[in-house]
Design a protein around this motif. Sequence first.
Motif, PDB file in Angstrom:
ATOM      1  N   ALA A 415       0.826  -1.208   0.000  1.00 46.76           N
ATOM      2  CA  ALA A 415       0.000   0.000   0.000  1.00 46.76           C
ATOM      3  C   ALA A 415       0.860   1.257   0.000  1.00 46.76           C
ATOM      4  O   ALA A 415       0.581   2.225  -0.725  1.00 46.76           O
ATOM      5  CB  ALA A 415      -0.937  -0.007   1.204  1.00 46.76           C
ATOM      6  N   ALA A 416       1.922   1.250   0.822  1.00 47.54           N
ATOM      7  CA  ALA A 416       2.818   2.414   0.855  1.00 47.54           C
ATOM      8  C   ALA A 416       3.500   2.604  -0.490  1.00 47.54           C
ATOM      9  O   ALA A 416       3.653   3.731  -0.976  1.00 47.54           O
ATOM     10  CB  ALA A 416       3.863   2.239   1.959  1.00 47.54           C
ATOM     11  N   ALA A 417       3.901   1.500  -1.122  1.00 44.42           N
ATOM     12  CA  ALA A 417       4.540   1.584  -2.434  1.00 44.42           C
ATOM     13  C   ALA A 417       3.561   2.091  -3.480  1.00 44.42           C
ATOM     14  O   ALA A 417       3.923   2.888  -4.356  1.00 44.42           O
ATOM     15  CB  ALA A 417       5.084   0.218  -2.837  1.00 44.42           C
ATOM     16  N   GLY A 418       2.309   1.636  -3.415  1.00 40.83           N
ATOM     17  CA  GLY A 418       1.303   2.092  -4.370  1.00 40.83           C
ATOM     18  C   GLY A 418       1.054   3.582  -4.271  1.00 40.83           C
ATOM     19  O   GLY A 418       0.954   4.284  -5.289  1.00 40.83           O
ATOM     20  N   THR A 419       0.965   4.090  -3.052  1.00 38.06           N
ATOM     21  CA  THR A 419       0.767   5.528  -2.859  1.00 38.06           C
ATOM     22  C   THR A 419       1.930   6.324  -3.440  1.00 38.06           C
ATOM     23  O   THR A 419       1.736   7.327  -4.148  1.00 38.06           O
ATOM     24  CB  THR A 419       0.614   5.839  -1.359  1.00 38.06           C
ATOM     25  N   ARG A 420       3.134   5.891  -3.162  1.00 39.08           N
ATOM     26  CA  ARG A 420       4.302   6.612  -3.665  1.00 39.08           C
ATOM     27  C   ARG A 420       4.430   6.492  -5.181  1.00 39.08           C
ATOM     28  O   ARG A 420       4.867   7.439  -5.849  1.00 39.08           O
ATOM     29  CB  ARG A 420       5.552   6.108  -2.945  1.00 39.08           C
ATOM     30  N   ALA A 421       4.067   5.353  -5.714  1.00 34.41           N
ATOM     31  CA  ALA A 421       4.081   5.205  -7.173  1.00 34.41           C
ATOM     32  C   ALA A 421       3.132   6.205  -7.818  1.00 34.41           C
ATOM     33  O   ALA A 421       3.458   6.827  -8.836  1.00 34.41           O
ATOM     34  CB  ALA A 421       3.700   3.786  -7.569  1.00 34.41           C
ATOM     35  N   ALA A 422       1.953   6.378  -7.226  1.00 42.16           N
ATOM     36  CA  ALA A 422       0.984   7.324  -7.781  1.00 42.16           C
ATOM     37  C   ALA A 422       1.509   8.754  -7.717  1.00 42.16           C
ATOM     38  O   ALA A 422       1.307   9.539  -8.656  1.00 42.16           O
ATOM     39  CB  ALA A 422      -0.337   7.211  -7.029  1.00 42.16           C
ATOM     40  N   ILE A 423       2.160   9.096  -6.630  1.00 36.90           N
ATOM     41  CA  ILE A 423       2.752  10.431  -6.517  1.00 36.90           C
ATOM     42  C   ILE A 423       3.764  10.649  -7.635  1.00 36.90           C
ATOM     43  O   ILE A 423       3.790  11.698  -8.289  1.00 36.90           O
ATOM     44  CB  ILE A 423       3.407  10.609  -5.133  1.00 36.90           C
ATOM     45  N   ASN A 424       4.594   9.654  -7.863  1.00 38.88           N
ATOM     46  CA  ASN A 424       5.628   9.787  -8.887  1.00 38.88           C
ATOM     47  C   ASN A 424       5.049   9.766 -10.297  1.00 38.88           C
ATOM     48  O   ASN A 424       5.548  10.464 -11.186  1.00 38.88           O
ATOM     49  CB  ASN A 424       6.663   8.677  -8.719  1.00 38.88           C
ATOM     50  N   MET A 425       3.998   8.986 -10.496  1.00 39.34           N
ATOM     51  CA  MET A 425       3.368   8.946 -11.816  1.00 39.34           C
ATOM     52  C   MET A 425       2.714  10.273 -12.167  1.00 39.34           C
ATOM     53  O   MET A 425       2.536  10.589 -13.345  1.00 39.34           O
ATOM     54  CB  MET A 425       2.329   7.822 -11.885  1.00 39.34           C
ATOM     55  N   THR A 426       2.350  11.050 -11.161  1.00 43.90           N
ATOM     56  CA  THR A 426       1.691  12.335 -11.401  1.00 43.90           C
ATOM     57  C   THR A 426       2.638  13.514 -11.184  1.00 43.90           C
ATOM     58  O   THR A 426       2.196  14.638 -10.931  1.00 43.90           O
ATOM     59  CB  THR A 426       0.448  12.472 -10.500  1.00 43.90           C
ATOM     60  N   GLY A 427       3.931  13.237 -11.271  1.00 43.74           N
ATOM     61  CA  GLY A 427       4.893  14.331 -11.272  1.00 43.74           C
ATOM     62  C   GLY A 427       5.645  14.574 -10.000  1.00 43.74           C
ATOM     63  O   GLY A 427       6.475  15.489  -9.938  1.00 43.74           O
ATOM     64  N   GLY A 428       5.388  13.791  -8.964  1.00 43.04           N
ATOM     65  CA  GLY A 428       6.082  14.000  -7.708  1.00 43.04           C
ATOM     66  C   GLY A 428       7.394  13.245  -7.637  1.00 43.04           C
ATOM     67  O   GLY A 428       7.871  12.676  -8.623  1.00 43.04           O
ATOM     68  N   ASP A 429       7.955  13.227  -6.455  1.00 41.84           N
ATOM     69  CA  ASP A 429       9.239  12.546  -6.254  1.00 41.84           C
ATOM     70  C   ASP A 429       9.220  11.927  -4.867  1.00 41.84           C
ATOM     71  O   ASP A 429       9.751  12.486  -3.904  1.00 41.84           O
ATOM     72  CB  ASP A 429      10.397  13.531  -6.405  1.00 41.84           C
ATOM     73  N   ALA A 430       8.621  10.746  -4.753  1.00 38.48           N
ATOM     74  CA  ALA A 430       8.479  10.070  -3.466  1.00 38.48           C
ATOM     75  C   ALA A 430       9.258   8.766  -3.479  1.00 38.48           C
ATOM     76  O   ALA A 430       9.292   8.066  -4.489  1.00 38.48           O
ATOM     77  CB  ALA A 430       7.004   9.791  -3.163  1.00 38.48           C
ATOM     78  N   ALA A 431       9.872   8.434  -2.357  1.00 35.65           N
ATOM     79  CA  ALA A 431      10.632   7.194  -2.232  1.00 35.65           C
ATOM     80  C   ALA A 431      10.079   6.386  -1.069  1.00 35.65           C
ATOM     81  O   ALA A 431       9.416   6.912  -0.175  1.00 35.65           O
ATOM     82  CB  ALA A 431      12.109   7.494  -2.018  1.00 35.65           C
ATOM     83  N   LEU A 432      10.347   5.086  -1.082  1.00 38.36           N
ATOM     84  CA  LEU A 432       9.898   4.198  -0.018  1.00 38.36           C
ATOM     85  C   LEU A 432      11.115   3.713   0.758  1.00 38.36           C
ATOM     86  O   LEU A 432      12.002   3.060   0.204  1.00 38.36           O
ATOM     87  CB  LEU A 432       9.141   3.005  -0.610  1.00 38.36           C
ATOM     88  N   ASP A 433      11.168   4.059   2.026  1.00 36.86           N
ATOM     89  CA  ASP A 433      12.280   3.683   2.891  1.00 36.86           C
ATOM     90  C   ASP A 433      11.963   2.343   3.544  1.00 36.86           C
ATOM     91  O   ASP A 433      11.041   2.227   4.352  1.00 36.86           O
ATOM     92  CB  ASP A 433      12.479   4.758   3.961  1.00 36.86           C
ATOM     93  N   LEU A 434      12.725   1.314   3.184  1.00 39.27           N
ATOM     94  CA  LEU A 434      12.502  -0.028   3.716  1.00 39.27           C
ATOM     95  C   LEU A 434      13.573  -0.434   4.727  1.00 39.27           C
ATOM     96  O   LEU A 434      13.807  -1.618   4.946  1.00 39.27           O
ATOM     97  CB  LEU A 434      12.467  -1.040   2.557  1.00 39.27           C
ATOM     98  N   SER A 435      14.195   0.545   5.348  1.00 43.93           N
ATOM     99  CA  SER A 435      15.284   0.252   6.276  1.00 43.93           C
ATOM    100  C   SER A 435      14.809  -0.276   7.619  1.00 43.93           C
ATOM    101  O   SER A 435      15.584  -0.892   8.356  1.00 43.93           O
ATOM    102  CB  SER A 435      16.135   1.509   6.500  1.00 43.93           C
ATOM    103  N   ALA A 436      13.548  -0.061   7.973  1.00 46.08           N
ATOM    104  CA  ALA A 436      13.038  -0.526   9.272  1.00 46.08           C
ATOM    105  C   ALA A 436      11.605  -1.013   9.098  1.00 46.08           C
ATOM    106  O   ALA A 436      10.656  -0.422   9.602  1.00 46.08           O
ATOM    107  CB  ALA A 436      13.116   0.585  10.309  1.00 46.08           C
ATOM    108  N   VAL A 437      11.445  -2.125   8.370  1.00 45.31           N
ATOM    109  CA  VAL A 437      10.118  -2.686   8.105  1.00 45.31           C
ATOM    110  C   VAL A 437       9.785  -3.730   9.165  1.00 45.31           C
ATOM    111  O   VAL A 437      10.455  -4.761   9.261  1.00 45.31           O
ATOM    112  CB  VAL A 437      10.058  -3.338   6.713  1.00 45.31           C
ATOM    113  N   PRO A 438       8.761  -3.501   9.990  1.00 46.91           N
ATOM    114  CA  PRO A 438       8.385  -4.506  10.986  1.00 46.91           C
ATOM    115  C   PRO A 438       7.637  -5.661  10.325  1.00 46.91           C
ATOM    116  O   PRO A 438       6.896  -5.471   9.361  1.00 46.91           O
ATOM    117  CB  PRO A 438       7.470  -3.731  11.940  1.00 46.91           C
ATOM    118  N   ALA A 439       7.857  -6.872  10.837  1.00 47.33           N
ATOM    119  CA  ALA A 439       7.185  -8.063  10.319  1.00 47.33           C
ATOM    120  C   ALA A 439       6.660  -8.879  11.494  1.00 47.33           C
ATOM    121  O   ALA A 439       7.324  -8.985  12.531  1.00 47.33           O
ATOM    122  CB  ALA A 439       8.143  -8.895   9.473  1.00 47.33           C
ATOM    123  N   VAL A 440       5.473  -9.471  11.324  1.00 46.82           N
ATOM    124  CA  VAL A 440       4.858 -10.261  12.391  1.00 46.82           C
ATOM    125  C   VAL A 440       4.366 -11.585  11.817  1.00 46.82           C
ATOM    126  O   VAL A 440       3.744 -11.613  10.755  1.00 46.82           O
ATOM    127  CB  VAL A 440       3.671  -9.519  13.047  1.00 46.82           C
TER     128      VAL A 440
END
Length: 561
Positions: A415-440
């Motif tokens: 979901a976070a990647a999808g949101t950032r992809a949409a920002i970038n597809m519409t002219g923005g510049d968003a990145a996804l930081d995966l340095s501290a991804v919690p997993a359960v």
Amino acid sequence: MTHLKITGMTCDSCAVHVKDALEKVPGVRSAVVSYPKGTAQIAAEPGTSPDALTGAVAGLGYRAMLAEAPPAEKRGSLLDKAFGWLGRGEKSAGEGCGLRIAVIGSGGAAMAAALKAVEQGAEVTLIERGTIGGTCVNVGCVPSKIMIRAAHIAHLRRASPFDGGIQATPPAILRERLLAQQQGRVDELRHAKYEGILASTPAITVLRGEACFQNGHTLSVRLAEGGEREVAFDRCLIATGASPAVPPIPGLKDTPYWTSNEALASNILPKRLAVIGSSVVAVELAQAFARLGSQVTILARSTLFFREDPAIGEAVTAAFRVEDITVLEHTQASQVAYANGEFVLTTGHGEIRADQLLIATGRAPNTRELALEAAGVTVNAQGAIVIDNGMRTTAQHIYAAGDCTDQPQFVYVAAAAGTRAAINMTGGDAALDLSAVPAVVFTDPQVATVGYSEAEAHHDGIETDSRLLTLDNVPRALANFDTRGFIKLVAEAGSDRLIGVQAVAPEAGELIQTAALAIRARMTVQELADHLFPYLTMVEGLKLAAQTFAKDVTQLSCCAG
């Protein structure tokens, strides 16, 4: 003539908006804005503030900076003035620039992207070949956690640490009713969070069918109701998810084996269940079926959670064996046969017989039917789409997000990647930081991790200092009469900065986000130890584990700071 370099424009209509905004700045006589070049040429009165010009562009959501004039330009030429006069006659094309975005899929990544793109003013065509909502709500997170919770209740009615004072009553399991309750909640959430939202969003057109690329700007959709349709796009997001992977075991494909999809939808509780797999799906469903009454045998080709810190697999294996779940380590099936309602698995340790077989050996990206080569999209050896941290593929204007990519397969990452992809597809510049991804992992006790394990840190050349605190040192666990598991902190040697946490505990999933925030904040273990944690909570175990770097916590009083 003043020149600006502008980033973020996605179409000619965006350029019209920028031009209008610039010409409203006091002192500006005319402006010529080019979307393809990402530039603006501005004729203005002497003394016009450059900050006012860049601020006008920023007010529209784009970025602007002063640029040098092209070498061949003749300042003040009649051609410049002509361009300015012609530009004044252009009209706005409306908000959002009319960008056409195609989204393939309808799961977490696809929905997040579609809604964000609409918010940015784009027109979206969403294409889904199966059930709206993707894996998580239909055949993944939601139904599995409902089943796991029901199994947990059944287990507590059968046995708990308080049976000496609360009489245990073996439960009668009515699988059909549990399944109806589970499916009812799945249907409810799918309609509320996916189908209903799509139906109420006019800017999203839903096509039911299977899409494949014709080229870098066109999709061919084989419609579910018959026929085909071409979908032209300015940008495209691939969010097709993943499906259960099936290993090439001789004889397996000729048997009625289960994947997680069939296991979650079955109204039958097999008397004997064999599970091939050793990670998340395998262990979650193995324990759930065991607690609902099946005799479960797990075949692990190495150990449980062999990719994680060894202490995790050891703790979960010990907990499972207490519940009479058989865990066969370093065991693989070389042949599978099925006859007279019975599975026979041939292994190096003899035959294993079961009434049902669950294959849970991972998930494979759904990319093979997309004709990605026609669009120039690259995949790795496992078929996952290769993307950068802005979700861009190797093809211009095509993005990807979620389980079909080489990112971690978690719906919140998707979901976070999808949101950032949409920002970038519409002219923005968003990145996804995966340095501290919690997993359960929702076993009992739960498994939760974030950041580096010791082995991962050493692989990356980071020296570590680590501490492992068993739960018999955590007051909440003692009060619960359940001290299964541990909390382990991994710090960077020298700086003492927290870089990783692994936990096996009945409520590990509830404490791991605190650990993730501490890592993201670059806290040291001493800073974590100095924080106030409520007593009696399981998350207090993080503080206690941090204190072990400098103290013997067995010599501290309760809630000692």
